[in-house]
Design a protein around this motif. Structure first.
Motif, PDB file in Angstrom:
ATOM      1  N   PHE A  26       0.829  -1.199   0.000  1.00 23.68           N
ATOM      2  CA  PHE A  26       0.000   0.000   0.000  1.00 23.68           C
ATOM      3  C   PHE A  26       0.871   1.260   0.000  1.00 23.68           C
ATOM      4  N   ALA A  27       1.917   1.281   0.823  1.00 21.45           N
ATOM      5  CA  ALA A  27       2.798   2.451   0.890  1.00 21.45           C
ATOM      6  C   ALA A  27       3.501   2.676  -0.450  1.00 21.45           C
ATOM      7  N   ILE A  28       3.946   1.614  -1.072  1.00 21.15           N
ATOM      8  CA  ILE A  28       4.609   1.728  -2.383  1.00 21.15           C
ATOM      9  C   ILE A  28       3.616   2.276  -3.402  1.00 21.15           C
ATOM     10  N   LYS A  29       2.391   1.768  -3.375  1.00 20.77           N
ATOM     11  CA  LYS A  29       1.374   2.221  -4.326  1.00 20.77           C
ATOM     12  C   LYS A  29       1.080   3.706  -4.147  1.00 20.77           C
ATOM     13  N   VAL A  30       0.965   4.160  -2.908  1.00 27.09           N
ATOM     14  CA  VAL A  30       0.696   5.572  -2.643  1.00 27.09           C
ATOM     15  C   VAL A  30       1.846   6.436  -3.141  1.00 27.09           C
ATOM     16  N   LEU A  31       3.078   6.015  -2.889  1.00 25.95           N
ATOM     17  CA  LEU A  31       4.244   6.774  -3.361  1.00 25.95           C
ATOM     18  C   LEU A  31       4.264   6.868  -4.890  1.00 25.95           C
ATOM     19  N   LEU A  32       3.983   5.757  -5.561  1.00 28.65           N
ATOM     20  CA  LEU A  32       3.984   5.757  -7.024  1.00 28.65           C
ATOM     21  C   LEU A  32       2.850   6.615  -7.584  1.00 28.65           C
ATOM     22  N   GLU A  33       1.685   6.570  -6.952  1.00 28.88           N
ATOM     23  CA  GLU A  33       0.572   7.419  -7.394  1.00 28.88           C
ATOM     24  C   GLU A  33       0.904   8.898  -7.219  1.00 28.88           C
ATOM     25  N   PHE A  34       1.585   9.222  -6.139  1.00 32.38           N
ATOM     26  CA  PHE A  34       1.986  10.607  -5.904  1.00 32.38           C
ATOM     27  C   PHE A  34       2.947  11.076  -6.993  1.00 32.38           C
ATOM     28  N   GLU A  35       3.892  10.228  -7.356  1.00 31.11           N
ATOM     29  CA  GLU A  35       4.842  10.585  -8.416  1.00 31.11           C
ATOM     30  C   GLU A  35       4.122  10.803  -9.745  1.00 31.11           C
ATOM     31  N   LYS A  36       3.176   9.937 -10.059  1.00 29.87           N
ATOM     32  CA  LYS A  36       2.404  10.092 -11.293  1.00 29.87           C
ATOM     33  C   LYS A  36       1.577  11.375 -11.258  1.00 29.87           C
ATOM     34  N   TYR A  37       1.005  11.670 -10.101  1.00 35.74           N
ATOM     35  CA  TYR A  37       0.208  12.887  -9.928  1.00 35.74           C
ATOM     36  C   TYR A  37       1.061  14.124 -10.169  1.00 35.74           C
ATOM     37  N   GLY A  52       3.472  14.280 -12.146  1.00 39.54           N
ATOM     38  CA  GLY A  52       3.938  14.270 -13.526  1.00 39.54           C
ATOM     39  C   GLY A  52       5.346  13.746 -13.694  1.00 39.54           C
ATOM     40  N   ARG A  53       5.807  13.016 -12.717  1.00 36.13           N
ATOM     41  CA  ARG A  53       7.155  12.464 -12.778  1.00 36.13           C
ATOM     42  C   ARG A  53       7.090  10.986 -13.139  1.00 36.13           C
ATOM     43  N   ASP A  54       8.219  10.456 -13.582  1.00 36.98           N
ATOM     44  CA  ASP A  54       8.316   9.055 -13.975  1.00 36.98           C
ATOM     45  C   ASP A  54       8.332   8.178 -12.730  1.00 36.98           C
ATOM     46  N   ALA A  55       7.288   7.390 -12.548  1.00 38.93           N
ATOM     47  CA  ALA A  55       7.163   6.565 -11.349  1.00 38.93           C
ATOM     48  C   ALA A  55       8.210   5.460 -11.302  1.00 38.93           C
ATOM     49  N   GLU A  56       8.552   4.890 -12.450  1.00 43.57           N
ATOM     50  CA  GLU A  56       9.534   3.805 -12.458  1.00 43.57           C
ATOM     51  C   GLU A  56      10.931   4.325 -12.115  1.00 43.57           C
ATOM     52  N   LYS A  57      11.262   5.511 -12.592  1.00 40.48           N
ATOM     53  CA  LYS A  57      12.547   6.116 -12.238  1.00 40.48           C
ATOM     54  C   LYS A  57      12.585   6.394 -10.733  1.00 40.48           C
ATOM     55  N   PHE A  58      11.476   6.899 -10.203  1.00 33.44           N
ATOM     56  CA  PHE A  58      11.385   7.136  -8.766  1.00 33.44           C
ATOM     57  C   PHE A  58      11.591   5.844  -8.001  1.00 33.44           C
ATOM     58  N   LEU A  59      10.981   4.763  -8.473  1.00 38.40           N
ATOM     59  CA  LEU A  59      11.102   3.469  -7.806  1.00 38.40           C
ATOM     60  C   LEU A  59      12.556   3.028  -7.744  1.00 38.40           C
ATOM     61  N   ASP A  60      13.280   3.187  -8.850  1.00 40.35           N
ATOM     62  CA  ASP A  60      14.704   2.844  -8.872  1.00 40.35           C
ATOM     63  C   ASP A  60      15.485   3.682  -7.867  1.00 40.35           C
ATOM     64  N   GLU A  61      15.256   4.989  -7.882  1.00 32.16           N
ATOM     65  CA  GLU A  61      15.988   5.888  -7.000  1.00 32.16           C
ATOM     66  C   GLU A  61      15.646   5.627  -5.534  1.00 32.16           C
ATOM     67  N   PHE A  62      14.383   5.389  -5.249  1.00 34.49           N
ATOM     68  CA  PHE A  62      13.964   5.134  -3.879  1.00 34.49           C
ATOM     69  C   PHE A  62      14.549   3.826  -3.361  1.00 34.49           C
TER      70      PHE A  62
END
Length: 124
Positions: free
Chosen positions: A81-92, A94-104
């Motif tokens: 759930f926490a990962i999903k919320v973080l990825l949704e925030f990144e998409k909101y 306008g940033r690349d969620a997959e890049k964020f996932l790698d960096e995080f």
């Protein structure tokens, strides 16, 4: 991983969006003990597996690679759930969620490593 699955996995890189891996294959790739663990990515909405008419889930090579990144964070006790919320925030934003996932994942891995190293030094 069995030789046949390894071969199929390496061949799947040629057609990365073709869903050919079953939940049982996912269990073997990630060394999960139950199908529920493998299906949790789909049920949480992080990965959308294709389903056939019988309801069996099939995953593509790209989805497996994405799940590997997600699994790193899950191994550090970060909930789906926490990962999903973080990825949704990144998409909101306008940033690349997959890049964020790698960096995080990279940041959290380093942070976890240093925290454990510092804790060991304090114990001595």
């Amino acid at each position: 991983m069995k030789k046949a699955l390894k071969t199929r996995y390496s061949d799947a890189a040629k057609f990365p969006d073709e869903p050919i891996f079953t939940t049982k294959d996912i269990m073997e790739i990630f060394h999960f003990s139950s199908q529920a663990t493998a299906q949790r990515f789909d049920k949480s909405g992080l990965v959308n597996a294709k389903k056939n008419k019988n309801g069996h889930r099939f995953y593509s090579y790209n989805q497996i690679e994405y799940m590997k990144k997600l699994q790193k964070l899950v191994n550090y006790d970060i909930s789906h759930f926490a990962i999903k919320v973080l990825l949704e925030f990144e998409k909101y934003k306008g940033r690349d969620a997959e890049k964020f996932l790698d960096e995080f994942a990279e940041f959290y891995t380093k942070r976890y490593y240093y925290a454990n190293r510092n804790a060991k030094c304090k114990r001595k």
